[in-house]
Design a protein around this motif. Structure first.
Motif, PDB file in Angstrom:
ATOM      1  N   TRP A  58     -23.528 -10.774  -4.325  1.00  0.00           N
ATOM      2  CA  TRP A  58     -24.200  -9.516  -4.572  1.00  0.00           C
ATOM      3  C   TRP A  58     -23.579  -8.406  -3.739  1.00  0.00           C
ATOM      4  O   TRP A  58     -22.948  -8.631  -2.715  1.00  0.00           O
ATOM      5  N   GLN A  59     -23.769  -7.208  -4.223  1.00  0.00           N
ATOM      6  CA  GLN A  59     -23.452  -6.014  -3.456  1.00  0.00           C
ATOM      7  C   GLN A  59     -24.764  -5.415  -2.976  1.00  0.00           C
ATOM      8  O   GLN A  59     -25.740  -5.393  -3.703  1.00  0.00           O
ATOM      9  N   GLY A  60     -24.757  -4.906  -1.753  1.00  0.00           N
ATOM     10  CA  GLY A  60     -25.994  -4.394  -1.186  1.00  0.00           C
ATOM     11  C   GLY A  60     -26.534  -5.337  -0.137  1.00  0.00           C
ATOM     12  O   GLY A  60     -25.840  -6.244   0.334  1.00  0.00           O
ATOM     13  N   PHE A  92     -27.228  -8.849   4.594  1.00  0.00           N
ATOM     14  CA  PHE A  92     -28.618  -9.272   4.808  1.00  0.00           C
ATOM     15  C   PHE A  92     -29.129  -8.639   6.097  1.00  0.00           C
ATOM     16  O   PHE A  92     -28.386  -8.534   7.082  1.00  0.00           O
ATOM     17  N   VAL A  93     -30.391  -8.224   6.087  1.00  0.00           N
ATOM     18  CA  VAL A  93     -31.078  -7.732   7.286  1.00  0.00           C
ATOM     19  C   VAL A  93     -32.325  -8.579   7.506  1.00  0.00           C
ATOM     20  O   VAL A  93     -33.126  -8.769   6.581  1.00  0.00           O
ATOM     21  N   LEU A 148     -30.140   3.050   9.829  1.00  0.00           N
ATOM     22  CA  LEU A 148     -29.511   2.006  10.637  1.00  0.00           C
ATOM     23  C   LEU A 148     -28.950   0.899   9.745  1.00  0.00           C
ATOM     24  O   LEU A 148     -27.833   0.405   9.976  1.00  0.00           O
ATOM     25  N   ALA A 149     -29.710   0.512   8.731  1.00  0.00           N
ATOM     26  CA  ALA A 149     -29.222  -0.511   7.803  1.00  0.00           C
ATOM     27  C   ALA A 149     -27.965  -0.027   7.071  1.00  0.00           C
ATOM     28  O   ALA A 149     -27.004  -0.793   6.875  1.00  0.00           O
ATOM     29  N   LYS A 150     -27.962   1.247   6.661  1.00  0.00           N
ATOM     30  CA  LYS A 150     -26.781   1.804   5.977  1.00  0.00           C
ATOM     31  C   LYS A 150     -25.585   1.856   6.928  1.00  0.00           C
ATOM     32  O   LYS A 150     -24.443   1.555   6.529  1.00  0.00           O
ATOM     33  N   GLY A 176     -28.331   3.267  -1.599  1.00  0.00           N
ATOM     34  CA  GLY A 176     -27.422   2.333  -2.249  1.00  0.00           C
ATOM     35  C   GLY A 176     -27.411   0.951  -1.643  1.00  0.00           C
ATOM     36  O   GLY A 176     -26.421   0.223  -1.767  1.00  0.00           O
ATOM     37  N   LEU A 177     -28.525   0.558  -1.001  1.00  0.00           N
ATOM     38  CA  LEU A 177     -28.587  -0.755  -0.357  1.00  0.00           C
ATOM     39  C   LEU A 177     -29.253  -1.812  -1.227  1.00  0.00           C
ATOM     40  O   LEU A 177     -29.114  -3.011  -0.944  1.00  0.00           O
ATOM     41  N   ALA A 178     -29.980  -1.420  -2.241  1.00  0.00           N
ATOM     42  CA  ALA A 178     -30.655  -2.397  -3.100  1.00  0.00           C
ATOM     43  C   ALA A 178     -29.609  -3.321  -3.731  1.00  0.00           C
ATOM     44  O   ALA A 178     -28.651  -2.861  -4.343  1.00  0.00           O
ATOM     45  N   PRO A 179     -29.750  -4.624  -3.554  1.00  0.00           N
ATOM     46  CA  PRO A 179     -28.699  -5.553  -3.994  1.00  0.00           C
ATOM     47  C   PRO A 179     -28.545  -5.615  -5.512  1.00  0.00           C
ATOM     48  O   PRO A 179     -29.513  -5.541  -6.254  1.00  0.00           O
ATOM     49  N   LYS A 180     -27.294  -5.755  -5.909  1.00  0.00           N
ATOM     50  CA  LYS A 180     -26.946  -5.940  -7.322  1.00  0.00           C
ATOM     51  C   LYS A 180     -26.025  -7.142  -7.426  1.00  0.00           C
ATOM     52  O   LYS A 180     -25.064  -7.276  -6.667  1.00  0.00           O
TER      53      LYS A 180
END
Length: 517
Positions: free
Chosen positions: A317-319, A275-276, A263-265, A306-310
């Protein structure tokens, strides 16, 4: 197929709309899966005058006008329902959520224009109502989980509705029906962490339902196995009850990590969220119930999908960063570190108090030592701990007030506590109901119209302090004004004839939850 208009009522007029109503978004998705025609008017988001509400209500020949929300939305619901009846005379008005479930008989009496109430979980009840409407029926009491009016006006309960066991059968919320770009994304930021403050596109997810704890000030309202039906001598249902002292039950339910991260993806790919916010009552109790596997697997998949932020070069940030709730006795340094590595930025802890004698009475299972330890564990993991504190518990006294101030000093935090509030559906509402009604001159509806997010005071359940004293004491606590608190204790002792060599309390430990003095 039925034409359904969902109306999301105003929750708190003083607050900005920042959370898409998750329950309505799920019910809308379920109804659309069944082929029904669905629209949403989000009154909480738009905050428009009544002429706009009337235009929405008259825009189509609605078969159903459906509303729901928590108790603090009652004032808005009470305003909307008669307008809906006036404009949509032939529509069925359906009310659900905690506001109805917590006090079904009372709310149906106060809102005579409501045709059907949905008690507890609505995921199966509501589509069954729509199917009955499609079939031309109106025997609502034959549907489990309903409350309706018989020909003589008597309230008729349907059979109890069982909770669904597999939450993963639920569709993804119908977020498209809500003003994301216009209202919710611009209100994404929260002050709880740096990542929360910088968030530009947040959505919320409910990963689990209920909680295993028996906190006496808390309410679950039929989603955690805490509700039972009350019957008369003839076996007819007359009411529902929650967490009556000595009769606790809990049902633990949570989505699979695959559903949650999927769902987050989906939200990341479709809406470009950053952000969730997990709406769960307590992430840690679900993790403990899974023997420590649930949160770790969510975090692993957060990386895998691929959701872990960078961080990026522009300081963003991405993610997807995320936040949720925790519990002082259930967290540990290992899982906190794993959560941080997957993007957890802050966790809300319901510490409530640092006074041992208060903590023993609230049913949370924590100690002051647990609270302090979890705070520093969370900081050390790189997550911002957000402590939630409350004053005005039944046995709150001067010693507990001073203990809280001392703990805040140890933690180096500034706190403005909430007030202990006996929300309908909580154990303390059941225990103190007669006192609450007395405080509102027998008009319980006034209490519902006044009760808010506990940042302002409503009904008092403290045996030692009245509303004026609690407001003043909280102000002195915020300013760390121990000197004036000590001075007022002397006045309080004189007023209550409590000698200096006795504890400064009129709370009777032999009968701790029997009455309010």
């Amino acid at each position: 197929m039925a034409k359904v208009l969902f109306i999301n009522p105003v929750v708190r007029e003083e607050g900005r709309p920042s959370h898409v109503p998750y329950g309505i978004a799920l019910l809308a998705a379920i109804a659309m899966e069944k082929g029904h025609l669905v629209q949403v008017y989000d009154a909480n988001a738009w905050r428009q005058p009544d002429n706009v509400l009337r235009e929405i209500l008259s825009a189509d020949d609605w078969d159903v006008v459906a509303l729901g929300g928590i108790t603090t939305a009652y004032g808005s619901i009470k305003h909307i329902v008669p307008i809906a009846r006036e404009v949509c005379g032939d529509a069925r008005i359906v009310l659900g959520g905690g506001v109805l479930t917590s006090l079904p008989n009372d709310v149906m009496r106060w809102l005579p224009d409501v045709d059907v109430g949905v008690i507890g979980e609505a995921f199966e009840t509501f589509p069954e109502l729509l199917a009955m409407i499609d079939a031309g029926g109106s025997d609502w009491h034959r549907i489990a989980g309903t409350l309706s009016r018989g020909p003589d006006g008597r309230l008729l309960y349907g059979p109890p509705r069982s909770l669904i066991e597999d939450l993963d059968v639920l569709p993804y919320p119908a977020w498209d029906l809500f003003p994301l770009e216009e209202i919710y994304f611009p209100n994404s930021a929260s002050l709880f962490s740096e990542e929360g403050m910088l968030s530009m596109r947040r959505l919320d997810i409910n990963a689990s339902y209920g909680c295993s704890m028996i906190c006496r000030y808390c309410f679950h309202l039929g989603i955690a196995g805490d509700m039972r039906y009350v019957t008369d001598d003839d076996g007819n249902t007359t009411d529902v009850a929650f967490d009556v002292p000595g009769t606790y039950s809990r049902t633990i339910r949570y989505h699979s990590p695959e559903y949650i991260v999927g769902l987050a993806k989906h939200a990341y790919d479709k809406y470009n969220i950053d952000f969730v916010g997990f709406l769960d009552e307590n992430l840690m109790t679900m993790d403990r119930y899974s023997r420590g596997t649930w949160l770790e697997e969510i975090c692993r998949l957060w990386h895998e999908y691929g959701l872990a932020p960078k961080e990026t070069q522009d300081g963003k940030w991405q993610g997807v960063h995320w936040s949720g709730t925790s519990h002082a006795t259930l967290c540990n340094p290992r899982i906190l570190k794993i959560m941080r590595d997957a993007g957890c930025s802050h966790l809300v802890y319901g510490y409530e108090s640092f006074a041992p004698h208060v903590l023993k009475t609230i049913g949370k299972g924590a100690t002051a030592k647990n609270n302090l330890r979890s705070f520093f564990w969370t900081l050390e993991a790189g997550i911002r701990p957000i402590p939630n504190l409350i004053i005005g518990f039944p046995n709150e006294d001067f010693d507990s007030i001073r203990a809280n101030i001392a703990a805040w000093e140890d933690l180096g935090i500034v706190v403005k506590p909430h007030f202990a509030t006996p929300y309908p559906g909580s154990e303390w509402f059941s225990v103190y109901r007669s006192s609450i009604e007395e405080q509102y001159n027998g008009d319980l509806e006034r209490f519902l119209l006044e009760v808010g997010d506990a940042s302002t005071i409503s009904a008092v359940i403290s045996h030692n302090f009245n509303a004026v004293e609690l407001v003043g004491l909280r102000d002195m606590m915020v300013r760390r004004d121990v000197k004036r608190i000590d001075e007022y204790e002397k006045i309080w002792r004189q007023n209550h004839n409590v000698p200096d060599d006795q504890p400064a309390t009129v709370f009777e430990t032999a009968e701790p939850l029997a009455r309010v003095s």
